[in-house]
Structure formats: C-alpha cells, structure tokens
Motif scaffolding. Structure first.
Motif, short mmCIF file in Angstrom:
data_model
loop_
_atom_site.label_atom_id
_atom_site.label_comp_id
_atom_site.label_asym_id
_atom_site.label_seq_id
_atom_site.Cartn_x
_atom_site.Cartn_y
_atom_site.Cartn_z
N PHE A 22 0.37 -1.75 0.00
CA PHE A 22 0.22 -0.13 -0.26
C PHE A 22 0.88 0.75 0.13
O PHE A 22 0.88 2.94 -0.41
N ASN A 23 2.32 1.27 0.66
CA ASN A 23 3.04 2.27 0.62
C ASN A 23 4.26 1.43 0.40
O ASN A 23 4.68 1.82 1.21
N PRO A 24 4.81 1.74 -0.78
CA PRO A 24 5.60 1.79 -1.36
C PRO A 24 7.52 1.28 -0.16
O PRO A 24 8.04 1.38 -0.31
N GLN A 25 6.71 3.55 0.53
CA GLN A 25 8.03 4.15 0.51
C GLN A 25 8.41 3.64 2.32
O GLN A 25 9.43 4.58 2.74
N THR A 26 7.50 3.17 2.33
CA THR A 26 8.14 2.94 4.35
C THR A 26 9.01 1.93 4.60
O THR A 26 9.73 0.98 3.54
N ILE A 27 9.27 2.21 5.54
CA ILE A 27 10.81 1.81 5.40
C ILE A 27 10.47 -0.20 6.10
O ILE A 27 11.85 -1.02 5.09
N GLN A 28 9.49 -0.40 6.35
CA GLN A 28 9.22 -1.94 6.50
C GLN A 28 9.13 -2.36 4.91
O GLN A 28 9.53 -3.85 5.11
N HIS A 29 8.48 -2.15 4.04
CA HIS A 29 8.44 -3.00 2.65
C HIS A 29 9.75 -2.41 2.02
O HIS A 29 10.41 -2.86 1.53
N GLN A 30 11.01 -1.53 2.29
CA GLN A 30 12.26 -1.16 2.26
C GLN A 30 13.22 -2.63 2.79
O GLN A 30 13.27 -2.93 2.46
N GLN A 31 12.88 -2.87 3.97
CA GLN A 31 13.25 -3.90 4.59
C GLN A 31 13.17 -5.28 3.66
O GLN A 31 13.82 -5.95 3.79
N PHE A 32 11.60 -5.17 3.59
CA PHE A 32 10.97 -6.51 2.45
C PHE A 32 12.09 -6.93 1.68
O PHE A 32 12.22 -7.72 1.45
N LEU A 33 11.98 -5.12 0.61
CA LEU A 33 12.86 -6.19 -0.45
C LEU A 33 13.51 -6.41 -0.38
O LEU A 33 14.61 -7.45 -0.57
N ARG A 34 14.70 -5.30 1.10
CA ARG A 34 16.11 -6.41 1.06
C ARG A 34 16.43 -7.92 1.42
O ARG A 34 17.16 -8.48 0.38
N LYS A 35 15.10 -7.98 2.03
CA LYS A 35 15.28 -9.14 2.52
C LYS A 35 15.23 -10.13 1.71
O LYS A 35 16.08 -11.07 1.21
N TYR A 36 14.38 -9.96 0.92
CA TYR A 36 14.03 -10.63 -0.20
C TYR A 36 15.30 -10.77 -2.26
O TYR A 36 15.16 -11.63 -2.44
N GLU A 37 15.69 -9.10 -1.71
CA GLU A 37 17.36 -9.11 -2.56
C GLU A 37 18.55 -10.14 -2.28
O GLU A 37 18.77 -11.07 -2.88
N ASN A 38 18.22 -10.36 -1.33
CA ASN A 38 19.33 -11.29 -1.08
C ASN A 38 18.99 -12.46 -0.61
O ASN A 38 19.68 -13.11 -1.35
N GLU A 39 18.23 -12.91 -0.02
CA GLU A 39 17.88 -14.27 -0.42
C GLU A 39 17.70 -14.89 -1.96
O GLU A 39 18.59 -15.68 -2.26
N THR A 40 17.23 -14.16 -2.90
CA THR A 40 17.64 -14.94 -4.04
C THR A 40 18.26 -14.38 -4.53
O THR A 40 18.95 -15.65 -5.59
N ALA A 41 19.40 -12.98 -4.63
CA ALA A 41 20.91 -12.86 -5.29
C ALA A 41 21.50 -14.50 -4.18
O ALA A 41 22.15 -15.13 -5.58
N ARG A 42 20.86 -15.25 -3.27
CA ARG A 42 21.98 -16.05 -2.76
C ARG A 42 21.77 -17.34 -3.11
O ARG A 42 22.19 -18.52 -4.01
N LEU A 43 20.88 -17.27 -3.28
CA LEU A 43 19.83 -18.72 -4.14
C LEU A 43 20.46 -19.27 -5.64
O LEU A 43 20.50 -20.03 -6.54
N MET A 44 20.25 -17.34 -6.81
CA MET A 44 20.93 -17.70 -8.40
C MET A 44 22.56 -17.80 -8.57
O MET A 44 22.80 -18.60 -8.89
N GLU A 45 23.52 -17.65 -6.70
CA GLU A 45 24.78 -17.62 -6.78
C GLU A 45 24.47 -18.75 -6.95
O GLU A 45 25.97 -19.51 -7.31
N GLN A 46 24.10 -19.66 -5.83
CA GLN A 46 24.59 -21.20 -5.40
C GLN A 46 23.93 -21.79 -6.57
O GLN A 46 24.91 -22.63 -6.70
N PHE A 47 23.01 -21.71 -6.85
CA PHE A 47 22.90 -23.32 -8.00
C PHE A 47 21.86 -21.85 -9.61
O PHE A 47 21.18 -21.02 -9.97
N PRO A 48 22.85 -21.38 -10.66
CA PRO A 48 23.39 -20.20 -11.83
C PRO A 48 21.97 -20.65 -12.59
O PRO A 48 21.45 -20.14 -13.08
N PHE A 49 21.44 -22.34 -12.56
CA PHE A 49 20.66 -22.58 -13.19
C PHE A 49 19.20 -22.41 -13.02
O PHE A 49 17.99 -22.32 -13.55
#
Length: 337
Positions: A290-317
C-alpha cells in the motif's frame, strides 16, 4: 478406512534437477505439468507445435525438430480468412501466410536447438484416434491432421491406430532421438484427459492402444520411462470430484496430486528441497504494498533481494532475474500487469 487406492511408482533412473533441460510435447495435460515445472524454475520448452494428441502427430513433430524441417507457404491452407498448418495448433495461425510460416519455422528451429542439449523429453499421448485428410480437404489426402482448425467434417476420416503400429512409430522416434542425443531420458505418460467426443467406449479403446504400445516400448528401451499420470487419476483418485465441470479434464486438485507424485518419482530431492524458498520468493514478488516508501517495505525488499541473489549464486541454473530486479528497485515492468 481407505478412500482411494494408492500404488507405488517406480523412480526415474535420472531424476530432474534445475540444471537439466526438458522438452515437453503432447496433450494439454503436458502444459499443466510444464507450467508447474516452470513455476518451480526448471528449464522447460513446451509443445513447439502446440498441443498434440495422437502419436502420429507427435512423431512427425519430433522428426521436424531433429531434422530442422522448415515449411513454406505452399504447406499452409486458408480457412475462415486465416492461414493454418495441419501439423500445428491454431496459435501459429495468422492472417498472412508469411506470418504463419515465420512463427512455425522459428519454433521448429528453437525446438531443434533445445533438443540437442536437453536431458529429458516428456511425451504425453492423448488419443490413438487419428483424423486423416480426405480429397475434399485442402491438403495432402491421407495425411494426419494434428488439429482440425474447425474445418468441415467432410475433410476427415477417422481411424484408430493399432498398438503394434503405435509402438513401431514410437520406436522409430526413440531411435532418432537417441541418435541425436544419446544421453536423453525419454519419459512417456498417457493423458488422463477423457476424449469423450469419441464416446466413452471409443475413448477407452484408444487409451488401451496407447497403454499397450507404450508399455511394450518402455520394456524394450532402457532410455525410456513410464510415469503413470493416467493411472493416478483413473485408478488412484477414481472420482468425478477430481474432474472439471466438463467431466473431461482433471481439475486443480487432481493435477496437484499428479504433480506431487511426479516430484517424488522424477525430481531429485536436492531440487525439490528448494521449492519452498522458490515459492516464497515468487509470492514476495507478487506482493503489492500500500505504501512502497515505508521502511518496513524497504526492509522487505532487501530481505528478498538477499535471498534471491544467494539462491541464484548457489544455483546459477535457477533464473529469478525479474524477481531480483524488482527487489533491487521496487519497480515491476508494465508488461507484468
């Protein structure tokens, strides 16, 4: 009390992992399973000719990929102001012959290239009934139509293949596939979709032909494997509750049940262990704040950015590029909506 009959399923010799590539060809049930594989980040190419039901059309399609057979405008016919191919689904049809040819040839070329490096091919047969063109049709009389394109019934004659002819056709295809790609694992399934337009009795005759032919084939070829999608719906679930309202197509619950059995029998544990995280990432990608600029949503994005990058690095396919870009920027491309 037991309310359905469960039976053991033989494990595939070479289970699927995320670094494998799978070509899927056949009936609409193929696309249901293909979509689930893609949703779990497997590399899949589905039905390069569109949906195919009968063994002759499947064999002809695979042969065109192997030998990179390109068509020209003389191979098409005009019906209802649209140009069609008897060997392809109507999704390739167009209002100009050049556009139809371009789509078909591009798909054939891509399938041939994909097949050379594929690890698996899943072939789902739907019906042993074939429809041959008559002299009244715009096409080669006696050839088998993969799709009728709503042409007049006088353009076709109907024929039930025998198990012997079907097995011979499939064996020739298996030999050609292994000559192109000796390490290919060939998975056969029979679609649980009921072809009631043929009538109940003729549908069962058709499935019996396919069952006999495929099992005889698999018994004689070590590179082949049979996954019992048909038996899981017809004999295990065995209830109209697991069909859609048309009483023909398995519903969501039935498809999910077959998928779970497929995962257990055909997908490596190290791959299926990643499903929970992949699902979580994809759900996060679909999240609309509802509010993309909130700190909570930015933390949400950073969490899944890290999770996704880690998964793709470990499993490039595993390709989650769109998801990663969203988590980095918070921006979803317009075409996603």
């Amino acid at each position: 009390m037991k309310f359905h009959y469960e039976f053991p399923i033989k494990k595939i010799p070479v289970p699927l992992t995320h670094y494998h590539k799978t070509l899927m060809i056949g009936s609409c049930f193929t696309e249901n399973i293909g979509n689930l594989l893609k949703r779990h980040c497997f590399t899949v190419l589905e039905n390069p000719n569109g949906i195919l039901f009968n063994p002759v059309s499947v064999v002809e399609a695979v042969d065109s990929y192997i030998h990179q057979k390109q068509i020209n405008e003389s191979d098409l016919f005009l019906l209802n102001e649209t140009w069609h191919s008897w060997k392809h689904h109507s999704r390739f049809s167009d209002i100009t012959p050049a556009a139809t040819v371009a789509k078909i040839n591009a798909s054939t070329f891509a399938a041939g290239q994909f097949l050379k490096s594929a690890s698996h091919i899943m072939i789902t047969l739907g019906s042993a009934w074939v429809y041959r063109l008559t002299d009244a049709a715009d096409g080669e009389a006696g050839s088998v139509a993969a799709n009728n394109h709503k042409a007049p019934s006088t353009w076709f004659t109907r024929e039930l293949l025998t198990a012997e002819i079907t097995q011979k056709l499939l064996q020739q295809m298996v030999d050609s596939l292994l000559k192109l790609n000796p390490y290919l694992q060939i998975i056969f399934t029979i679609s649980p979709v009921r072809h009631l337009r043929e009538g109940v009795i003729d549908n069962n005759r058709s499935k019996a032909v396919l069952i006999q032919a495929v099992h005889d084939l698999v018994n004689q070829n070590v590179a082949t494997y049979y996954f019992p999608a048909y038996e899981l719906v017809i004999d295990d679930l065995r209830d109209y509750r697991f069909y859609a309202e048309d009483l023909v197509h398995p519903n969501y619950q039935a498809t999910q049940y077959v998928w779970e059995k497929l995962v257990d029998a055909c997908i490596a544990k190290e791959a299926s262990d990643l499903f929970k995280l992949i699902k979580e990432i994809k759900l996060a990608y679909q999240h609309k704040p509802f509010n993309p600029q909130t700190i909570q949503h930015q933390q949400f994005l950073r969490k899944y950015e890290n999770e996704t990058a880690r998964l793709m690095e470990q499993f490039p396919f595993i390709q989650l590029t769109d998801e990663l870009n969203y988590f980095k920027t918070g921006f979803v491309p317009r075409e996603q909506f």
